[in-house]
Design an enzyme around this catalytic site. Structure first.
Site, PDB file in Angstrom:
ATOM      1  N   PRO A   1       0.831  -1.212   0.000  1.00  6.29           N
ATOM      2  CA  PRO A   1       0.000   0.000   0.000  1.00  6.29           C
ATOM      3  C   PRO A   1       0.860   1.255   0.000  1.00  6.29           C
ATOM      4  O   PRO A   1       1.835   1.361   0.742  1.00  6.29           O
ATOM      5  CB  PRO A   1      -0.794  -0.138   1.300  1.00  6.29           C
ATOM      6  CG  PRO A   1      -0.899  -1.609   1.518  1.00  6.29           C
ATOM      7  CD  PRO A   1       0.418  -2.170   1.031  1.00  6.29           C
ATOM      8  N   CYS A   2       0.487   2.219  -0.832  1.00  9.75           N
ATOM      9  CA  CYS A   2       1.358   3.372  -1.083  1.00  9.75           C
ATOM     10  C   CYS A   2       1.067   4.558  -0.180  1.00  9.75           C
ATOM     11  O   CYS A   2       1.761   5.559  -0.256  1.00  9.75           O
ATOM     12  CB  CYS A   2       1.229   3.802  -2.542  1.00  9.75           C
ATOM     13  SG  CYS A   2      -0.436   4.362  -2.989  1.00  9.75           S
ATOM     14  N   GLN A   3       0.061   4.485   0.682  1.00  4.92           N
ATOM     15  CA  GLN A   3      -0.302   5.657   1.492  1.00  4.92           C
ATOM     16  C   GLN A   3       0.865   6.223   2.296  1.00  4.92           C
ATOM     17  O   GLN A   3       0.980   7.446   2.412  1.00  4.92           O
ATOM     18  CB  GLN A   3      -1.459   5.321   2.436  1.00  4.92           C
ATOM     19  CG  GLN A   3      -2.812   5.212   1.762  1.00  4.92           C
ATOM     20  CD  GLN A   3      -3.070   3.829   1.189  1.00  4.92           C
ATOM     21  OE1 GLN A   3      -2.176   2.982   1.170  1.00  4.92           O
ATOM     22  NE2 GLN A   3      -4.277   3.587   0.734  1.00  4.92           N
ATOM     23  N   PRO A   4       1.758   5.383   2.851  1.00  7.53           N
ATOM     24  CA  PRO A   4       2.847   5.976   3.626  1.00  7.53           C
ATOM     25  C   PRO A   4       3.772   6.850   2.808  1.00  7.53           C
ATOM     26  O   PRO A   4       4.495   7.668   3.355  1.00  7.53           O
ATOM     27  CB  PRO A   4       3.607   4.743   4.144  1.00  7.53           C
ATOM     28  CG  PRO A   4       2.633   3.627   4.092  1.00  7.53           C
ATOM     29  CD  PRO A   4       1.764   3.916   2.913  1.00  7.53           C
ATOM     30  N   PHE A   5       3.782   6.695   1.487  1.00 15.87           N
ATOM     31  CA  PHE A   5       4.732   7.413   0.650  1.00 15.87           C
ATOM     32  C   PHE A   5       4.073   8.468  -0.227  1.00 15.87           C
ATOM     33  O   PHE A   5       4.739   9.101  -1.030  1.00 15.87           O
ATOM     34  CB  PHE A   5       5.475   6.412  -0.251  1.00 15.87           C
ATOM     35  CG  PHE A   5       5.932   5.195   0.489  1.00 15.87           C
ATOM     36  CD1 PHE A   5       6.973   5.260   1.401  1.00 15.87           C
ATOM     37  CD2 PHE A   5       5.298   3.981   0.301  1.00 15.87           C
ATOM     38  CE1 PHE A   5       7.379   4.140   2.095  1.00 15.87           C
ATOM     39  CE2 PHE A   5       5.703   2.856   0.986  1.00 15.87           C
ATOM     40  CZ  PHE A   5       6.745   2.939   1.885  1.00 15.87           C
TER      41      PHE A   5
END
Length: 343
Positions: A79-83
């Protein structure tokens, strides 16, 4: 050449798996923590879905999902939310960075022949990505990575994504684009039934749009394709637009343009006020089906079981988080081309 078999970590609704499968890669299984991914993955990819937290999955379990005697492909689109630019720097997101570290651990222990990852471009600026590359080097992989313009691979969005390819068998790269004609909003969604805000097509339960408040209906009626909220009368402008901090922020409450690319389809594309997600000429935000088509899912792609309730925000999250199918096709073709060369 033995046909490669893939296990898709963080498989979501199956965009990458479906694309790789269309290219000729056999998908053996998908793993994701979200139970709502089961139906779209199994109904469309036709492979087993395992509802598990990847951080708690053992390498032995992942290994058991691969049949013996075939080149193994491990994909891990964490999942890309942290970046992303929306959450970057928030400490409550940093715990999710361990997902990429866990993926690296599985790669190091399993040593599949091929590894691929898709993520947001900002990932390359973070330590966790450098660590991932270091693990690949220590594990004997050749690798390449690039931030690609998805439109070059037939995706009708302005989306840019990081694609990494790695192989223990030799040099590997994502194939260059071969699209002759740029996909546009018009070519992708114009054929669908007209809808009013808050309505659903009788022929397709996924062709469903969110309702609009009275004020937002007036706003979209005053919006032009490619325009901004500055085109409205003063009485329609939100309070935040009159403040200095919001005066220059014009990428919300916008309509798409027929003969241009769509903006990046996010998990919030169902809301008119969440970006440039207004339909080019109908007074509503784009529907779930339109969002899926702009992510290059085929029109028959099933996201819910027949007769099940369609929850707009839940399905939009699956669609917005997905790897565009056509990008998945390009990744799959790149893997096959590489294996034909080295085997």
């Amino acid at each position: 050449m033995p046909q490669p078999h893939a296990v898709d970590l963080f498989c979501g609704a199956g965009g990458l798996s479906y694309g790789m499968q269309r290219a000729g890669v056999v998908v053996s299984a998908g793993i994701d923590l979200d139970p709502s991914c089961r139906h779209p993955f199994e109904a469309n990819v036709k492979a087993p879905f395992h509802e598990r937290d990847v951080t708690a999955v053992s390498t032995a379990f992942v290994e058991s999902l691969f049949p013996s005697g075939y080149p193994r492909v491990l994909s891990g689109c964490a999942p890309c939310q942290p970046f992303s630019t929306y959450t970057n720097g928030r400490r409550d997101r940093e715990s999710q960075w361990q997902l990429l570290d866990k993926f690296a651990d599985i790669v190091h222990e399993l040593l599949p022949e091929i590894v691929t990852m898709e993520n947001v471009s900002l990932l390359t600026k973070h330590r966790v990505f450098a660590n991932f590359l270091s693990v690949l080097e220590k594990s004997g992989y050749h690798y390449s990575h690039a931030v690609v313009r998805c439109a070059d691979y037939g995706v009708p969005q302005s989306r840019r994504r990081l694609v990494l390819m790695a192989s223990r068998l030799g040099n590997i790269d994502l194939l260059p684009p071969n699209e002759d004609e740029l996909a546009t909003v018009r070519r992708t969604i114009q054929h669908l039934d007209d809808l009013e805000a808050g309505s659903t097509s009788p022929s397709d339960p996924l062709h469903r749009s969110s309702s609009l408040s009275e004020t937002n209906l007036l706003r979209i009626q005053s919006s032009i394709p490619g325009g901004t909220w500055r085109d409205w009368n003063d009485d329609l402008r939100a309070a935040c637009h009159t403040r200095a901090s919001g005066h220059t922020y014009s990428s919300v409450y916008g309509r798409m343009q027929w003969d241009e690319l769509a903006p990046t389809i996010t998990t919030q594309f169902h809301g008119y006020g969440n970006g440039r997600f207004g339909h080019p000429e109908q007074d509503r935000a784009i529907s779930l089906r339109e969002g899926a088509l702009l992510q290059t899912f085929p029109e028959h792609y099933s996201f819910t079981a027949r007769g099940a309730t369609v929850h707009i925000s839940s399905i939009a999250r699956l669609i917005g988080n997905a790897v565009p199918v056509k990008l998945g096709v390009a990744i799959g073709r790149s893997i096959l081309t590489h294996l034909e060369r080295v085997l």
